[in-house]
Design a protein around this motif. Structure first.
Motif, PDB file in Angstrom:
ATOM      1  N   ASP A  55       0.835  -1.211   0.000  1.00 51.92           N
ATOM      2  CA  ASP A  55       0.000   0.000   0.000  1.00 51.92           C
ATOM      3  C   ASP A  55       0.865   1.255   0.000  1.00 51.92           C
ATOM      4  O   ASP A  55       0.552   2.234  -0.691  1.00 51.92           O
ATOM      5  CB  ASP A  55      -0.937   0.014   1.211  1.00 51.92           C
ATOM      6  N   GLY A  56       1.944   1.226   0.764  1.00 52.10           N
ATOM      7  CA  GLY A  56       2.860   2.365   0.780  1.00 52.10           C
ATOM      8  C   GLY A  56       3.506   2.584  -0.578  1.00 52.10           C
ATOM      9  O   GLY A  56       3.680   3.722  -1.026  1.00 52.10           O
ATOM     10  N   LEU A  57       3.850   1.488  -1.249  1.00 48.76           N
ATOM     11  CA  LEU A  57       4.419   1.579  -2.598  1.00 48.76           C
ATOM     12  C   LEU A  57       3.388   2.167  -3.562  1.00 48.76           C
ATOM     13  O   LEU A  57       3.696   3.062  -4.354  1.00 48.76           O
ATOM     14  CB  LEU A  57       4.867   0.200  -3.076  1.00 48.76           C
ATOM     15  N   TYR A  58       2.157   1.684  -3.466  1.00 42.84           N
ATOM     16  CA  TYR A  58       1.081   2.185  -4.330  1.00 42.84           C
ATOM     17  C   TYR A  58       0.886   3.695  -4.133  1.00 42.84           C
ATOM     18  O   TYR A  58       0.801   4.448  -5.098  1.00 42.84           O
ATOM     19  CB  TYR A  58      -0.222   1.436  -4.014  1.00 42.84           C
ATOM     20  N   GLU A  59       0.828   4.116  -2.872  1.00 43.99           N
ATOM     21  CA  GLU A  59       0.611   5.539  -2.592  1.00 43.99           C
ATOM     22  C   GLU A  59       1.787   6.390  -3.070  1.00 43.99           C
ATOM     23  O   GLU A  59       1.594   7.478  -3.618  1.00 43.99           O
ATOM     24  CB  GLU A  59       0.323   5.756  -1.114  1.00 43.99           C
ATOM     25  N   ALA A  60       3.007   5.893  -2.885  1.00 42.53           N
ATOM     26  CA  ALA A  60       4.180   6.635  -3.367  1.00 42.53           C
ATOM     27  C   ALA A  60       4.158   6.746  -4.886  1.00 42.53           C
ATOM     28  O   ALA A  60       4.483   7.797  -5.445  1.00 42.53           O
ATOM     29  CB  ALA A  60       5.466   5.950  -2.903  1.00 42.53           C
ATOM     30  N   LEU A  61       3.740   5.683  -5.552  1.00 44.53           N
ATOM     31  CA  LEU A  61       3.669   5.692  -7.007  1.00 44.53           C
ATOM     32  C   LEU A  61       2.605   6.680  -7.485  1.00 44.53           C
ATOM     33  O   LEU A  61       2.844   7.471  -8.396  1.00 44.53           O
ATOM     34  CB  LEU A  61       3.354   4.279  -7.513  1.00 44.53           C
TER      35      LEU A  61
END
Length: 198
Positions: A55-61
């Motif tokens: 989820d953190g990766l998704y939000e950063a992307l």
């Protein structure tokens, strides 16, 4: 920057690039930890170290690409001398962005991005404030000069961006009744009529 910091940034970039490729090919359901680590060649531990979770990766992307979109819109406004020219430049820049970066545009316009935006709207707005306010800063003197109708800035932003975002979403959803080149020709004048002080 130390060599260790540089390696960390390169690793994070690999993860983000792989995540976007996967999202473009398989959508949100395909964006899994195993898919990203396999596609990027980066370890599971590194993914969690840099982003905390998928989820953190998704939000950063999503934030990365939203930032790029807003940056391109701000750049497009720079040379525009009049509000009418600015509306045209903004419209063309937005529609060009979604054509050139379809996977990123799908991500930025996704229902998940909408949910996150609704839940964390103020926080995300503050993080993008410099880019978002570029439009307001460009527009304010044109309102004061009587070129644009004296409406609250958020309403003017909605009148300008609403039709463009709606067109982008329809095109991204796969409707074959949307011609983005035609939209880039027609929308600026229609939008201009809605905000013009004349």
């Amino acid at each position: 920057m130390s060599p260790k910091q540089h390696r960390g940034e390169v690793t994070a970039e690999h993860l983000l690039d792989a995540a976007l490729r996967i999202y473009g090919e398989s959508g949100e359901q395909g964006l899994t930890v195993s898919a990203v680590t396999r596609a990027s060649g980066v370890s599971l531990g590194s993914l969690y170290h840099h982003f905390g979770s998928i989820d953190g990766l998704y939000e950063a992307l999503a934030q990365r690409w939203l930032g790029r979109l807003l940056g391109e819109l701000a750049t497009a406004l720079g040379p525009a001398r009049t509000a009418r020219e600015g509306v045209g430049a903004l419209t063309r820049a937005y529609l060009t962005f979604i054509q050139e970066h379809r996977a990123a545009a799908l991500l930025v316009h996704s229902s998940r991005a909408d949910r996150v935006g609704m839940e964390r709207g103020r926080e995300l707005r503050d993080a993008q404030e410099a880019r978002v306010s570029a439009f307001a800063q460009w527009l304010r003197p044109r309102i004061e000069a009587g070129e644009v109708a004296p409406l609250p800035l958020p309403l003017v932003e909605s009148l300008v961006l609403g039709p463009v975002v709606g067109t982008a979403r329809r095109w991204l959803s796969g409707f074959d009744d949307v011609d983005l080149d035609e939209a880039a020709r027609v929308l600026p004048e229609r939008i201009w009529r809605s905000i013009s002080a004349e």
